[in-house]
Design an enzyme around this catalytic site. Structure first.
Site, PDB file in Angstrom:
ATOM      1  N   SER A 290      -3.811 -39.038  29.517  1.00 33.52           N
ATOM      2  CA  SER A 290      -3.698 -37.623  29.879  1.00 33.52           C
ATOM      3  C   SER A 290      -2.290 -37.354  30.404  1.00 33.52           C
ATOM      4  O   SER A 290      -1.697 -38.206  31.084  1.00 33.52           O
ATOM      5  CB  SER A 290      -4.729 -37.267  30.963  1.00 33.52           C
ATOM      6  OG  SER A 290      -4.435 -36.022  31.553  1.00 33.52           O
ATOM      7  N   ARG A 330      -6.550 -17.971 -16.812  1.00 35.18           N
ATOM      8  CA  ARG A 330      -5.888 -18.604 -15.674  1.00 35.18           C
ATOM      9  C   ARG A 330      -6.102 -17.714 -14.469  1.00 35.18           C
ATOM     10  O   ARG A 330      -5.711 -16.544 -14.485  1.00 35.18           O
ATOM     11  CB  ARG A 330      -4.392 -18.829 -15.914  1.00 35.18           C
ATOM     12  CG  ARG A 330      -3.711 -19.538 -14.705  1.00 35.18           C
ATOM     13  CD  ARG A 330      -2.416 -20.237 -15.082  1.00 35.18           C
ATOM     14  NE  ARG A 330      -2.635 -21.197 -16.144  1.00 35.18           N
ATOM     15  CZ  ARG A 330      -2.075 -21.110 -17.354  1.00 35.18           C
ATOM     16  NH1 ARG A 330      -1.238 -20.131 -17.636  1.00 35.18           N
ATOM     17  NH2 ARG A 330      -2.332 -22.016 -18.283  1.00 35.18           N
TER      18      ARG A 330
END
Length: 468
Positions: A290, A330
């Site tokens: 931490s 497409r």
């Protein structure tokens, strides 16, 4: 260099295999590999000189290109292949390659052929690494399931103490999910397809070229198959420009892996809370610290598994949305949306598997805490068994026993004492009552199920070894 995605905001995969396997460089190299393979196939078929294949191979190295420049030109054609082709032809000219090499490059193909195939190549390479890490994770979970096959602990339902189970069965459940996800991933890996259809999926340009050069004996079908073989991809026999099932299937398999590992991580996170303390991540130098509280050892690997599980569903949703709205020959935008979503799913899956492999192998099990937490529920955790077995000998049957359980919980009175006072000794001896209140005697098929998963793991491992 500015503009490079190092993964600083993506800790699940940052600094791991995924950072390289699914990088921009890896994708560009996959496009180059596809283009070079196609010219090799043409040369092998006598459609261009071997010298041209060699020239294209020489310029098919990602290190030869400024990817920042390539990226800046990508919006001009809405994909990276268009500017890359221009850069490749410039490199061919700079190398003194014959002008015909530039014409053999990309002959009969379209941008989607190269980009889809390149994505598939990136997927294949990433999945190889992913499956190796899943193998290690499976080995670790199998070891836990075997070691704790008979270790009794509490099962929780909707966060609450429910019934006795074994920790081995918990580990087996994680393993079973992982094996199912890996098998699905294997099916996808075996069927990753080449994309080869030309401008609108008809291969018209290639067929015309073959006809013009009197090469009818060298068909577009045969050339496509040869390219699939060259790239070690499945030959689907036809293009899938708007059939996006290969993409959603791959994405689903990756998301399935992430989900399986997410469950594992979530369970470890819960069990590693100090007030529960049944599990601990392996202690590793530099991991879990931490920035403000020196005493903390954060379960960071489990956190990253959970991070991936939170992130994956939205990415998979993008793939299904794109597939479901694909139009014409497409897709207009949906196709483009697939690229970053699929890549991030691959990155998350590879990264999560790396984390899970270390976690599964090094997970620490606190058997004393497992026993303590089992006993927190007291005799009430056997209430299902008591209601079934003792209903015939208690006035009022099951409802009466349920009332005794509620009284025990509300008044803090031992359920054993209440039962002893309610049932005469000639109908239930102390030894019989002790047996009924022994959690180890009410495990159902937990051990059998654990053994079944371990047997499945053995078969899976043997199959893996035979393939490799």
């Amino acid at each position: 260099m500015t503009g490079v995605d190092y993964g600083i905001l993506s800790p699940t995969w940052a600094g791991g295999q995924a950072a390289e396997l699914a990088s921009d460089t890896a994708f560009v190299q996959a496009m180059l590999d596809t283009e070079a393979a196609w010219v090799r196939v043409q040369a092998a078929a006598g459609l261009c000189p071997e010298q041209e294949a060699e020239a294209v191979a020489a310029v098919s190295q990602a290190a030869r290109y400024d990817l920042s420049e390539l990226a800046s030109k990508t919006p001009d054609g809405a994909n990276a292949l268009i500017p890359l082709l221009g850069m490749m032809r410039a490199q061919l000219a700079a190398d003194g390659a014959p002008a015909s090499a530039g014409r053999s490059l990309h002959r009969g193909a379209t941008s989607q052929d190269i980009i889809d195939t390149a994505l598939v190549l990136v997927l294949r390479r990433g999945i190889l690494a992913l499956r190796e890490n899943l193998r290690t994770a499976a080995q670790g979970l199998a070891g836990l399931a075997l070691e704790h096959r008979d270790t009794v602990c509490i099962a929780r339902s909707l966060t609450q103490h429910a019934l006795p189970t074994t920790f081995g069965y918990k580990a087996a459940a994680w393993l079973s999910s992982l094996l199912a996800a890996e098998r699905q991933l294997g099916l996808v890996a075996e069927s990753l397809p080449l994309q080869w259809g030309g401008a609108v999926g008809t291969l018209a340009s290639l067929d015309q070229f073959l006809a013009d050069h009197r090469a009818e004996d060298r068909t577009s079908a045969a050339l496509s198959s040869a390219l699939a073989t060259e790239l070690s991809l499945h030959d689907p026999q036809l293009p899938w420009h708007t059939n996006r099932q290969p993409i959603v299937q791959a994405g689903s398999a990756l998301a399935g892996v992430i989900a399986a590992l997410g469950t594992f991580g979530a369970d470890v996170l819960t069990a590693s809370r100090p007030e529960i303390a049944e599990l601990n991540e392996p202690r590793e130098a530099g991991k879990g610290g931490s920035s403000a509280m020196p005493q903390k050892q954060n379960p960071v690997r489990s956190v990253l598994l959970r991070n991936a599980a939170f992130s994956a569903p939205g990415l998979l949703s993008t793939l299904f949305t794109a597939a479901g709205t694909a139009v014409d020959e497409r897709p207009d935008g949906g196709w483009h949306a697939e690229w970053p979503a699929l890549r991030e799913l691959l990155r998350l899956a590879v990264g999560a598997a790396e984390q899970a492999a270390v976690l599964a192998v090094g997970l620490q099990v606190n058997t004393a805490a497992l026993d303590r937490n089992l006993r927190l529920g007291g005799d009430a955790v056997l209430s299902e068994r008591l209601a079934t077995v003792l209903a015939p000998v208690v006035t009022g049957g099951k409802p009466a026993i349920q009332q005794l359980v509620l009284r025990s919980l509300s008044d803090g009175v031992s359920l054993r004492e209440l039962l002893r006072a309610e049932i005469p000794h000639d109908q239930l001896t102390d030894a019989q009552l002790d047996n009924l209140l022994d959690p180890a005697g009410y495990l159902g098929s937990a051990i059998r199920f654990t053994d079944a998963v371990l047997a499945d793991y053995t078969n899976w491992k043997e199959s893996w070894q035979s393939r490799n």
